[in-house]
Motif scaffolding. Structure first.
Motif: not given
Length: 258
Positions: A133-138
């Motif tokens: 999720l963090g990767l997608t957000s970044d």
């Protein structure tokens, strides 16, 4: 270099930190154990736009390009993905067709994980789910920033920023200058900055005439990066680190939902 050592991480998490580097060593090893290692020759497609999702890939070695084609045939270069990056995760999780094509720029080695196995692994690992999720957000934030800043730049400025970013991420020093160590065509460079191939040809011709770059068949050497920084500086009024060029590159590590 062992896989765990190659992607042991370090630094803050942003769109340029590959997925494997974000994981703890135990999670990284468990995820890699799910896949089978395959090799792909240069210029071969790892996944195709619009095809249904059947697998996820973890890039172990080599670089790929992420492209998307419009109905009128225009192809945009969205991102470059390399060692430690994940490819195809969004389509695998959502069940939607792939939104882009991923092509090997040079020989690539990847771990291929079947879609069902990947979904089950993520479902039973909250830590990995949060990292994903963090990767997608970044990636989304980086893409939004790129769209905002590119809207205020001329094609010339966008192209200078692109070359500086490639110099920083894929530059290899040679006697002639700094060679961009990924083979990108003029059409691919044009697709990265939202321009036509003819416009990029004109820009490269001008840069060659001024001794700023040297070009060959899928080769590009930057001889005078300082001039590119001056061209790009009008788009970035804040001071930037002269070693890396502007702080807001046009090439997020990934902006498409595959």
């Amino acid at each position: 270099m062992p896989v765990a050592a190659a992607w042991s991480g370090g630094g803050g998490l942003d769109d340029r930190v590959p997925f494997l580097a974000r994981l703890e060593s135990e999670d990284r090893a468990a995820l890699l154990d799910l896949g089978r290692e395959l090799s792909f020759p240069a210029r071969s497609a790892l996944v195709h736009q619009h095809e249904p999702s059947s697998h996820v890939l973890l890039i172990l070695h080599g670089w790929t390009k992420v492209t998307a084609s419009a109905e009128n045939g225009y192809e945009a270069l969205l991102a470059l993905r390399g060692p430690g990056d994940i490819v195809g995760e969004s389509a695998a999780l959502t069940g939607r067709p792939r939104s882009a094509t991923v092509t090997a720029l040079a020989p690539v080695r990847a771990s291929v994980i079947e879609r069902g196995s990947f979904r089950e692994f993520v479902a039973h690992s909250p830590t990995v789910s949060l990292k994903l999720l963090g990767l997608t957000s970044d990636r989304t934030r980086a893409a939004d920033q790129r769209r905002l800043e590119f809207a205020s730049m001329s094609v010339r400025e966008r192209f200078a920023v692109l070359l500086l970013d490639l110099l920083h991420t894929h530059g290899r020093r040679t006697e002639a200058g700094i060679e961009i160590d990924v083979p990108l065509s003029k059409q691919e460079l044009a697709g990265a900055v939202g321009a036509s191939r003819e416009m990029v040809q004109r820009l490269l011709k001008d840069l060659r005439a001024r001794g700023i770059v040297i070009t060959g068949r899928r080769t590009l050497v930057i001889v005078r990066p300082g001039v590119l920084r001056r061209i790009a500086s009008s788009a970035f009024p804040e001071p930037c680190d002269p070693r890396v060029g502007p702080a807001a590159p046009p090439f997020p590590r990934g902006t498409s939902a595959l």
